[in-house]
Write a protein that holds these residues in place. Sequence first.
Motif, PDB file in Angstrom:
ATOM      1  N   PRO A 276     -17.510 -20.445 -66.590  1.00  0.00           N
ATOM      2  CA  PRO A 276     -16.996 -21.311 -65.524  1.00  0.00           C
ATOM      3  C   PRO A 276     -17.358 -20.739 -64.142  1.00  0.00           C
ATOM      4  N   PRO A 277     -17.477 -21.621 -63.122  1.00  0.00           N
ATOM      5  CA  PRO A 277     -17.889 -21.173 -61.784  1.00  0.00           C
ATOM      6  C   PRO A 277     -17.037 -20.031 -61.223  1.00  0.00           C
ATOM      7  N   ASP A 278     -15.710 -20.073 -61.464  1.00  0.00           N
ATOM      8  CA  ASP A 278     -14.872 -18.999 -60.903  1.00  0.00           C
ATOM      9  C   ASP A 278     -15.169 -17.655 -61.580  1.00  0.00           C
ATOM     10  N   THR A 279     -15.517 -17.705 -62.872  1.00  0.00           N
ATOM     11  CA  THR A 279     -15.890 -16.468 -63.577  1.00  0.00           C
ATOM     12  C   THR A 279     -17.179 -15.908 -62.994  1.00  0.00           C
TER      13      THR A 279
ATOM     14  N   GLN B 269     -18.296 -16.289 -60.025  1.00  0.00           N
ATOM     15  CA  GLN B 269     -17.973 -15.713 -58.715  1.00  0.00           C
ATOM     16  C   GLN B 269     -17.394 -14.303 -58.866  1.00  0.00           C
ATOM     17  N   GLU B 270     -16.499 -14.155 -59.828  1.00  0.00           N
ATOM     18  CA  GLU B 270     -15.894 -12.837 -60.067  1.00  0.00           C
ATOM     19  C   GLU B 270     -16.939 -11.818 -60.520  1.00  0.00           C
TER      20      GLU B 270
ATOM     21  N   LYS C 261     -20.034 -11.758 -59.868  1.00  0.00           N
ATOM     22  CA  LYS C 261     -20.859 -11.374 -58.712  1.00  0.00           C
ATOM     23  C   LYS C 261     -20.086 -10.439 -57.789  1.00  0.00           C
TER      24      LYS C 261
END
Lengths: 80, 229
Positions: free
Chosen positions: B150-153, B155-156, B158
């Motif tokens: 998922p996009p939030d994962t 982001q994390e 990175k």
Amino acid sequence: MKVRILVSYKKSILDPQGQTVKNALLTMGYNFIQDVRQGKVFELELEGISQEEARKVIPEISDKALANPIIEKFSWEIIE
Amino acid sequence: MKFGVVIFPGSNCDHDTYYVLKDIMKQETTFLWHKEHDLKNVDCVILPGGFSYGDYLRSGAIAKFSPLMLEVVEFANKGGLVLGICNGFQVLLELGLLPGAMLRNKNLKFLCQHVHIKVENNKTLFTRKGKKGQVLKIPIAHYEGNYIAPPDTIQELKANGQIIFRYCDAEGHLNEEANVNGSLESIAGLVNTSGNIMGMMPHPERASEMILGSEDGKIIFDSIINKLV
């Protein structure tokens, strides 16, 4: 009791196999086909468990093993 | 340092990994049978490549229920070093020890070829012998290596520097062509937030002798071995 569980990719996940099948069907001339999504079917025979218990445990089994909740969703029904 | 190479039914890189660790890296190495409950006091557990349980259900999905995995999870949660290679990476994802999942390669083909990967973070126990930005030539051999999360994962991953390797071209440039399997962010290898669990799709054990075309994979084993130096 027999339950059928259907596992397929979430809408947000590209399904290249489904796309390939779709293209094959279009090549066959079935021009009305808009989309194909491919999934997996599991049929489970249950014994010694009530329908009520099944309603609790089948989602649990699906979530923990049959489907990967990151990419897949599931639905299920009692068929016998 | 003592290494343990887990054998599941269907593992097929277990002996290659054992050979490289024992005969090339000169480390004490033992096999760990998946039905046992004994990690034999190893310092590092390797989940090797292959097709555990024939890839039934999903790659790595059945292996996560192997008896030995209880010990591996406990070992990992206590900070023990765990490296998952290819199918081993898929097992780590299924276990939830690393975030995300694998889809089939974008071209729906089994890919067996040398690829280039870039070291994105060399401040880990698995890459400390490499340089940041260094390009390694290591083969892949998989059908399901198309990483997704998922996009939030993402982001994390990175933000925390958890992306360790990215597919690149020979010069280290990221592009769609070099990202052979279609992975999000060209991700080829990941580490957990504590830095003791790494998963990677390329096979370092197949790139540890020049006779096989590359010995870049030794950087990973060297990094692990030198963790205490």
